[in-house]
Design a protein around this motif. Sequence first.
Motif, short mmCIF file in Angstrom:
data_model
loop_
_atom_site.label_atom_id
_atom_site.label_comp_id
_atom_site.label_asym_id
_atom_site.label_seq_id
_atom_site.Cartn_x
_atom_site.Cartn_y
_atom_site.Cartn_z
N GLY A 163 -19.78 17.77 -1.88
CA GLY A 163 -20.60 17.58 -3.07
C GLY A 163 -19.87 16.94 -4.24
N ARG A 164 -18.76 16.29 -3.95
CA ARG A 164 -17.99 15.64 -5.01
C ARG A 164 -18.63 14.31 -5.40
N SER A 165 -18.30 13.86 -6.58
CA SER A 165 -18.82 12.60 -7.11
C SER A 165 -18.15 11.41 -6.44
N TRP A 222 -18.83 8.49 2.15
CA TRP A 222 -19.44 9.36 1.14
C TRP A 222 -20.96 9.29 1.21
N ILE A 245 -23.69 12.28 2.06
CA ILE A 245 -24.79 12.63 1.15
C ILE A 245 -26.12 12.60 1.91
N ARG A 259 -26.26 15.67 4.12
CA ARG A 259 -26.54 16.87 3.31
C ARG A 259 -28.03 16.95 2.97
N SER A 260 -28.63 15.81 2.61
CA SER A 260 -30.03 15.83 2.22
C SER A 260 -30.95 16.13 3.41
N LYS A 285 -23.20 23.63 4.64
CA LYS A 285 -23.03 23.94 3.22
C LYS A 285 -24.32 23.87 2.47
#
Length: 58
Positions: A23-25, A44, A48, A51-52, A58
């Motif tokens: 979840g880092r930028s 990255w 993302i 994750r979505s 996580k």
Amino acid sequence: MKRQKRDKLSRAHSKGYQAGIAGRSKEICPFQASEVRSEWLGGWREAIGDRSLGLTSK
């Protein structure tokens, strides 16, 4: 027997993926060279997306 190191682009992609999962930028990308930076950002973005979709624990 010696282990072979992965090439820099593969390692950059992997590190970018790990950062995305955590979840880092994307602004924390440690690479300046455009090709390696692009690979890191690709990892990255992939993370993302995963994750979505809920593909990670996580």
